[in-house]
Design an enzyme around this catalytic site. Structure first.
Site, PDB file in Angstrom:
ATOM      1  N   ASP A  37     -21.296  58.241  34.786  1.00 31.19           N
ATOM      2  CA  ASP A  37     -21.196  56.829  34.412  1.00 31.19           C
ATOM      3  C   ASP A  37     -22.150  56.003  35.271  1.00 31.19           C
ATOM      4  O   ASP A  37     -21.781  55.484  36.335  1.00 31.19           O
ATOM      5  CB  ASP A  37     -19.768  56.313  34.503  1.00 31.19           C
ATOM      6  CG  ASP A  37     -18.891  56.779  33.342  1.00 31.19           C
ATOM      7  OD1 ASP A  37     -19.411  57.492  32.464  1.00 31.19           O
ATOM      8  OD2 ASP A  37     -17.701  56.420  33.324  1.00 31.19           O
TER       9      ASP A  37
ATOM     10  N   HIS B 180     -14.567  58.987  36.645  1.00 36.45           N
ATOM     11  CA  HIS B 180     -13.877  58.612  35.408  1.00 36.45           C
ATOM     12  C   HIS B 180     -12.685  57.690  35.641  1.00 36.45           C
ATOM     13  O   HIS B 180     -12.615  56.615  35.036  1.00 36.45           O
ATOM     14  CB  HIS B 180     -13.453  59.867  34.640  1.00 36.45           C
ATOM     15  CG  HIS B 180     -13.082  59.607  33.208  1.00 36.45           C
ATOM     16  ND1 HIS B 180     -13.846  58.826  32.378  1.00 36.45           N
ATOM     17  CD2 HIS B 180     -12.040  60.046  32.453  1.00 36.45           C
ATOM     18  CE1 HIS B 180     -13.305  58.807  31.176  1.00 36.45           C
ATOM     19  NE2 HIS B 180     -12.192  59.526  31.195  1.00 36.45           N
ATOM     20  N   VAL B 181     -11.729  58.094  36.456  1.00 36.19           N
ATOM     21  CA  VAL B 181     -10.599  57.233  36.789  1.00 36.19           C
ATOM     22  C   VAL B 181     -11.069  56.242  37.856  1.00 36.19           C
ATOM     23  O   VAL B 181     -11.523  56.644  38.923  1.00 36.19           O
ATOM     24  CB  VAL B 181      -9.406  58.058  37.308  1.00 36.19           C
ATOM     25  CG1 VAL B 181      -8.260  57.131  37.743  1.00 36.19           C
ATOM     26  CG2 VAL B 181      -8.928  59.027  36.239  1.00 36.19           C
TER      27      VAL B 181
END
Length: 474
Positions: free
Chosen positions: A197, A356-357
């Site tokens: 990301d 991600h989290v």
């Protein structure tokens, strides 16, 4: 003298306690009570100084480097010229050498909906010397830009090396705080393991690819000088059939190169590198990993290749965590865990890193591989051969922090906190490494969470004086 002996005793107990924790002897997990700003940070405006283009028409911008081969003697240098191709050449030299070397690269461009990229250059420099500082120049005449990087030490079991750990960065005000905090850390890494990301351009209308340009200019201040090892996340998919964009990872593939050609069966999404005393395996959470898939077949052949006498530390990177006790994205990594976790235990992977989290979490050494549908053994258990799982998805992003957690805290969650920050993994020798996590709100050297890691594979014990000196220096 008594005071000195007391302080020494406290230090030994602290270190011993850390090693016991890493050995599976642990207390209940901790959920941090740290109070943080809960406002969602917006993307920095396009006229922010961190997005500023370098002076000069068509000057090289968005400069970034990564490892270019399996063993760290090659570097891939990439940059963009916005108006025309310009020169593909990189001039480089070792710090103490008068010899100027030249390498020629290639140039690509792409279209995405109503966006046309600049001219994206990629140049691979091979046959570098280990542990050497190199300067490199891009452009010519008044448009010349000069940078530098340092190659890693020669591969070996007791070669120390420090990695920065960043995930889910984006380009918000919090993103800028994270990168600044990392750059100011006295133990700043020599390379960054990036956990997916990157730009979050897909959060803008029509996946505005101008936001890929601004992000690359934003991070140039770090990634032009030290390699970032790339892992892809869900925000790199950029597949939007309704606007005619059906090619997955299109912007990422054009802009970022990785050394996947160094190992048979690898791809831009799964590959491996060696660096100092570590063997790093990058996996793709958003590519197929079922038994017949190329990624599965590659990893099945790759893990037995790892020579732990040469690179005792085995680290795996992915984007979606296999273990997380946050409600958001809960169990999204479960299918990959089912497929690969038994291998991680068999080959004694030391650490599995994920993002991600949008929070931080560290687990105990646990596994969940005994379940066979019939025996009911479907809960994680302590396993000394299992990795520690670290979730570092707290770079900054534009979606805010994840704060809702499973309550009560499961036993396998050792520490969790929804704050923005970065990690440092400091490899000391073949037996010990030190991990620390640093929240943005703290002073540069403060460790909000930390742990000594003991290598699970190596049987060799270093001379006591050497080992103690590393431990006592933490």
């Amino acid at each position: 003298m008594a005071a000195i002996m007391l302080r020494a005793g406290v230090l030994v107990l602290a270190v011993f306690g850390s090693i016991l924790s890493d050995s599976g002897v642990c207390n209940a997990g901790l959920t941090s009570g740290f109070v943080r700003d809960k406002d969602v940070s917006s993307d920095m405006p396009l006229d922010s100084d961190v997005f500023r283009s370098p002076p000069g028409k068509n000057a090289a911008q968005q400069v970034h480097i990564t490892q270019g081969d399996l063993e760290g003697k090659s570097v891939i240098i990439s940059w963009v010229t916005p108006d025309k191709p310009g020169s593909n050449r990189v001039v480089y030299w070792a710090e103490n050498s008068k010899n100027r070397n030249k390498a020629e690269g290639s140039v690509v461009s792409y279209k995405y909906f109503n966006y046309t990229s600049g001219y994206i250059h990629h140049c691979t420099i091979d046959n570098l010397e280990y542990d050497t500082k190199y300067f490199y120049i891009i452009g010519f005449g008044s448009l010349t830009r000069r940078f530098w990087f340092t190659t890693p030490p020669k591969i070996g079991p007791d070669v120390p090396y420090t990695f920065g750990l960043i995930g889910d960065l984006g380009q918000t005000y919090d993103s800028n705080r994270t990168l600044t905090h990392y750059e100011s850390n006295p133990r700043k890494g020599q390379a960054v393991l990036f956990l997916g990301d990157l730009s979050y351009a897909d959060r803008h209308p029509f996946h505005d690819n101008n936001r890929w340009d601004t992000w690359a200019r934003f991070v140039e201040r770090s990634v032009a000088y030290q390699p970032w090892i790339w892992t892809t996340g869900n925000h790199e998919l950029d597949c939007v059939p309704e606007i005619g964009e059906t090619e997955e990872f299109k912007p990422f593939l054009h802009r970022y190169r990785v050394p996947y050609n160094a190992t048979d069966g690898a791809s831009p999404f799964w590959y491996s590198i060696k660096r100092a005393s570590t063997y790093i395996i990058v996996l793709s959470s958003y590519s197929s990993y079922v038994k017949s898939s190329p990624q599965y077949k590659w990893l099945e052949k790759e893990l037995p290749k790892v020579n732990r006498d040469e690179t005792p530390w085995l680290i795996v990177l992915m984007h979606s965590p296999m273990y997380s006790t946050y409600v958001h994205h809960y169990m999204e990594g479960e299918s990959m865990r089912v497929v690969f976790e038994a291998w991680f235990v068999k080959y004694k992977v030391d650490v599995v890193l994920a993002g991600h989290v949008h929070a931080y979490e560290r687990t105990e050494r646990i596994s969940n591989i005994a379940y066979n549908i019939e025996n009911g053994m479907c809960s994680p258990v302590h396993d000394p051969n299992a990795p520690i799982y670290l979730t570092i998805g707290d770079g900054g992003n534009s979606e805010g922090l994840v704060t809702e957690m499973i309550d009560p805290q499961p036993f396998y969650s050792a520490y969790r906190e929804p704050s923005f920050g970065h990690g440092i993994l400091d490899i000391k020798n073949r037996t010990h490494a030190h991990f620390s996590w640093h929240r943005n709100q703290d002073g540069y050297a403060v460790e909000a969470d930390s742990l000594w890691l003991h290598n699970r594979w190596t049987k060799t014990v270093l001379p006591e004086s050497s080992e103690v000196s590393h431990l006592s220096s933490a």
